[in-house]
Design a protein around this motif. Structure first.
Motif, PDB file in Angstrom:
ATOM      1  N   LEU A 126       0.855  -1.185   0.000  1.00  0.00           N
ATOM      2  CA  LEU A 126       0.000   0.000   0.000  1.00  0.00           C
ATOM      3  C   LEU A 126       0.890   1.234   0.000  1.00  0.00           C
ATOM      4  O   LEU A 126       2.046   1.166   0.428  1.00  0.00           O
ATOM      5  CB  LEU A 126      -0.912   0.010   1.235  1.00  0.00           C
ATOM      6  N   TYR A 127       0.344   2.357  -0.443  1.00  0.00           N
ATOM      7  CA  TYR A 127       1.156   3.563  -0.597  1.00  0.00           C
ATOM      8  C   TYR A 127       0.433   4.763  -0.002  1.00  0.00           C
ATOM      9  O   TYR A 127      -0.781   4.900  -0.132  1.00  0.00           O
ATOM     10  CB  TYR A 127       1.462   3.794  -2.092  1.00  0.00           C
ATOM     11  N   ARG A 128       1.222   5.616   0.672  1.00  0.00           N
ATOM     12  CA  ARG A 128       0.658   6.771   1.358  1.00  0.00           C
ATOM     13  C   ARG A 128       0.014   7.727   0.366  1.00  0.00           C
ATOM     14  O   ARG A 128       0.565   8.012  -0.713  1.00  0.00           O
ATOM     15  CB  ARG A 128       1.756   7.525   2.122  1.00  0.00           C
ATOM     16  N   GLU A 129      -1.158   8.222   0.735  1.00  0.00           N
ATOM     17  CA  GLU A 129      -1.888   9.216  -0.037  1.00  0.00           C
ATOM     18  C   GLU A 129      -2.360  10.316   0.906  1.00  0.00           C
ATOM     19  O   GLU A 129      -2.306  10.169   2.131  1.00  0.00           O
ATOM     20  CB  GLU A 129      -3.100   8.590  -0.742  1.00  0.00           C
ATOM     21  N   LYS A 130      -2.857  11.388   0.337  1.00  0.00           N
ATOM     22  CA  LYS A 130      -3.402  12.462   1.146  1.00  0.00           C
ATOM     23  C   LYS A 130      -4.677  11.972   1.823  1.00  0.00           C
ATOM     24  O   LYS A 130      -5.597  11.485   1.154  1.00  0.00           O
ATOM     25  CB  LYS A 130      -3.709  13.683   0.279  1.00  0.00           C
ATOM     26  N   PRO A 131      -4.778  12.067   3.151  1.00  0.00           N
ATOM     27  CA  PRO A 131      -6.004  11.618   3.833  1.00  0.00           C
ATOM     28  C   PRO A 131      -7.172  12.528   3.529  1.00  0.00           C
ATOM     29  O   PRO A 131      -6.992  13.667   3.062  1.00  0.00           O
ATOM     30  CB  PRO A 131      -5.620  11.673   5.313  1.00  0.00           C
TER      31      PRO A 131
ATOM     32  N   GLY B 117      -8.638  13.677   8.407  1.00  0.00           N
ATOM     33  CA  GLY B 117      -8.157  12.321   8.667  1.00  0.00           C
ATOM     34  C   GLY B 117      -6.707  12.290   9.108  1.00  0.00           C
ATOM     35  O   GLY B 117      -5.943  13.233   8.879  1.00  0.00           O
ATOM     36  N   TYR B 118      -6.319  11.192   9.738  1.00  0.00           N
ATOM     37  CA  TYR B 118      -4.939  11.015  10.186  1.00  0.00           C
ATOM     38  C   TYR B 118      -4.041  10.525   9.049  1.00  0.00           C
ATOM     39  O   TYR B 118      -2.998  11.101   8.772  1.00  0.00           O
ATOM     40  CB  TYR B 118      -4.873   9.999  11.326  1.00  0.00           C
ATOM     41  N   VAL B 119      -4.437   9.430   8.416  1.00  0.00           N
ATOM     42  CA  VAL B 119      -3.570   8.802   7.420  1.00  0.00           C
ATOM     43  C   VAL B 119      -4.406   7.944   6.483  1.00  0.00           C
ATOM     44  O   VAL B 119      -5.480   7.451   6.845  1.00  0.00           O
ATOM     45  CB  VAL B 119      -2.487   7.930   8.115  1.00  0.00           C
ATOM     46  N   ARG B 120      -3.894   7.780   5.264  1.00  0.00           N
ATOM     47  CA  ARG B 120      -4.569   6.952   4.257  1.00  0.00           C
ATOM     48  C   ARG B 120      -3.493   6.260   3.425  1.00  0.00           C
ATOM     49  O   ARG B 120      -2.564   6.911   2.937  1.00  0.00           O
ATOM     50  CB  ARG B 120      -5.467   7.824   3.382  1.00  0.00           C
ATOM     51  N   VAL B 121      -3.606   4.938   3.294  1.00  0.00           N
ATOM     52  CA  VAL B 121      -2.720   4.173   2.417  1.00  0.00           C
ATOM     53  C   VAL B 121      -3.612   3.365   1.478  1.00  0.00           C
ATOM     54  O   VAL B 121      -4.691   2.898   1.878  1.00  0.00           O
ATOM     55  CB  VAL B 121      -1.772   3.256   3.201  1.00  0.00           C
ATOM     56  N   ALA B 122      -3.183   3.190   0.240  1.00  0.00           N
ATOM     57  CA  ALA B 122      -4.052   2.546  -0.739  1.00  0.00           C
ATOM     58  C   ALA B 122      -3.240   1.922  -1.860  1.00  0.00           C
ATOM     59  O   ALA B 122      -2.042   2.194  -2.026  1.00  0.00           O
ATOM     60  CB  ALA B 122      -5.049   3.562  -1.315  1.00  0.00           C
ATOM     61  N   ALA B 123      -3.912   1.083  -2.637  1.00  0.00           N
ATOM     62  CA  ALA B 123      -3.371   0.534  -3.873  1.00  0.00           C
ATOM     63  C   ALA B 123      -4.445   0.710  -4.944  1.00  0.00           C
ATOM     64  O   ALA B 123      -5.643   0.598  -4.642  1.00  0.00           O
ATOM     65  CB  ALA B 123      -3.009  -0.943  -3.712  1.00  0.00           C
ATOM     66  N   HIS B 124      -4.018   0.987  -6.163  1.00  0.00           N
ATOM     67  CA  HIS B 124      -4.961   1.286  -7.239  1.00  0.00           C
ATOM     68  C   HIS B 124      -4.738   0.379  -8.444  1.00  0.00           C
ATOM     69  O   HIS B 124      -3.635  -0.125  -8.661  1.00  0.00           O
ATOM     70  CB  HIS B 124      -4.819   2.749  -7.680  1.00  0.00           C
ATOM     71  N   TYR B 125      -5.797   0.211  -9.221  1.00  0.00           N
ATOM     72  CA  TYR B 125      -5.698  -0.450 -10.507  1.00  0.00           C
ATOM     73  C   TYR B 125      -5.048   0.512 -11.515  1.00  0.00           C
ATOM     74  O   TYR B 125      -4.969   1.721 -11.247  1.00  0.00           O
ATOM     75  CB  TYR B 125      -7.087  -0.859 -11.005  1.00  0.00           C
ATOM     76  N   PRO B 126      -4.595   0.002 -12.665  1.00  0.00           N
ATOM     77  CA  PRO B 126      -3.981   0.881 -13.674  1.00  0.00           C
ATOM     78  C   PRO B 126      -4.876   2.041 -14.107  1.00  0.00           C
ATOM     79  O   PRO B 126      -4.375   3.104 -14.488  1.00  0.00           O
ATOM     80  CB  PRO B 126      -3.689  -0.069 -14.848  1.00  0.00           C
ATOM     81  N   ASP B 127      -6.199   1.853 -14.051  1.00  0.00           N
ATOM     82  CA  ASP B 127      -7.101   2.938 -14.459  1.00  0.00           C
ATOM     83  C   ASP B 127      -7.310   3.970 -13.351  1.00  0.00           C
ATOM     84  O   ASP B 127      -8.058   4.929 -13.518  1.00  0.00           O
ATOM     85  CB  ASP B 127      -8.438   2.387 -14.931  1.00  0.00           C
ATOM     86  N   GLY B 128      -6.647   3.770 -12.215  1.00  0.00           N
ATOM     87  CA  GLY B 128      -6.752   4.731 -11.119  1.00  0.00           C
ATOM     88  C   GLY B 128      -7.799   4.395 -10.076  1.00  0.00           C
ATOM     89  O   GLY B 128      -7.840   5.023  -9.017  1.00  0.00           O
ATOM     90  N   SER B 129      -8.662   3.426 -10.334  1.00  0.00           N
ATOM     91  CA  SER B 129      -9.701   3.076  -9.364  1.00  0.00           C
ATOM     92  C   SER B 129      -9.081   2.331  -8.183  1.00  0.00           C
ATOM     93  O   SER B 129      -8.018   1.714  -8.285  1.00  0.00           O
ATOM     94  CB  SER B 129     -10.790   2.228 -10.022  1.00  0.00           C
ATOM     95  N   ILE B 130      -9.769   2.379  -7.055  1.00  0.00           N
ATOM     96  CA  ILE B 130      -9.244   1.804  -5.821  1.00  0.00           C
ATOM     97  C   ILE B 130      -9.291   0.276  -5.856  1.00  0.00           C
ATOM     98  O   ILE B 130     -10.298  -0.323  -6.226  1.00  0.00           O
ATOM     99  CB  ILE B 130     -10.049   2.312  -4.610  1.00  0.00           C
TER     100      ILE B 130
END
Length: 216
Positions: A71-76, A80-93
């Motif tokens: 997962l990779y840090r993103e703007k919460p 919010g305190y913190v947000r980490v996420a992974a996305h598909y190539p099209d940008g969707s979560i």
């Protein structure tokens, strides 16, 4: 520094064998060899860092921490305190794990008894954040043996069906009012380990950050 003595029957060493070639090599070739060595060390360090899980620590008057991988840090989201996420190539979560502040009104007793009461109004507020949400259940749960409460749901985000699991968690002490809301989303079909909202963070990349979450 003096070289370690080597018995004649075990010599010559590799360094001594290569020394004449190193001396005959031009300055450019020696520089290229050194640069290649440095690049290899940087690559090795990058591989180690990639394999090691990342760690997030929140300090101040309300400390907590967790580790994560894949997962990779993103703007919460605002506040919010913190947000980490992974996305598909099209940008969707594909996966999302976010930690937001939670503050309960004053109450008497243990947090495990106050959270279900608070969750009634909390669940009603979710459609404003997740339009089209379909709640599939709620109930008590635990995070590292600490009593918590969860709300389960399905929702479409960026055209993809998502399984959602929001966990409300307070420190385990009587009257504790300040805690966290942990929002977890997994795209349907992202992993064979998650086939419904109740299985979010029971497997896949969201398991680690939830399992390692701790206050203090």
């Amino acid at each position: 520094m003096a070289a370690i003595p080597v018995k004649p029957e075990y010599g010559p060493t590799l360094g001594r064998m290569l020394q004449p070639r190193w001396r005959r090599a031009g300055a450019l070739r020696r520089a290229a060899v050194v640069a290649a060595g440095v690049a290899f060390l940087i690559l090795a360090a990058a591989v180690v860092l990639t394999l090691e899980p990342a760690r997030y620590s929140h300090g101040g008057s309300f400390p907590f921490s967790f580790t994560y991988r894949g997962l990779y840090r993103e703007k919460p989201e605002p506040g919010g305190y913190v947000r980490v996420a992974a996305h598909y190539p099209d940008g969707s979560i594909k996966y999302l794990y976010a930690v937001n502040p939670l503050v309960l009104p004053p109450y008497q007793g243990e947090p495990s008894g106050a959270l279900p009461v608070y969750a009634t109004g909390y669940a009603r507020s979710l459609p404003a954040r997740f339009p089209g949400i379909e709640r599939t259940g709620e109930g008590k749960t635990r995070v590292n043996k600490v009593p918590a409460y969860q709300v389960l749901y399905k929702v479409r985000i960026d055209g993809r069906e998502m399984y959602g699991r929001n966990v409300l968690l307070l420190p385990e002490r009587p009257g504790a009012r300040r805690g966290v809301e942990i929002v977890m989303l997994t795209a349907a079909g992202a992993t064979s380990e998650v086939k419904e909202p109740s299985e979010v963070a029971s497997g896949g990349v969201l398991l680690r950050p939830l399992k390692t979450f701790s206050f203090g």
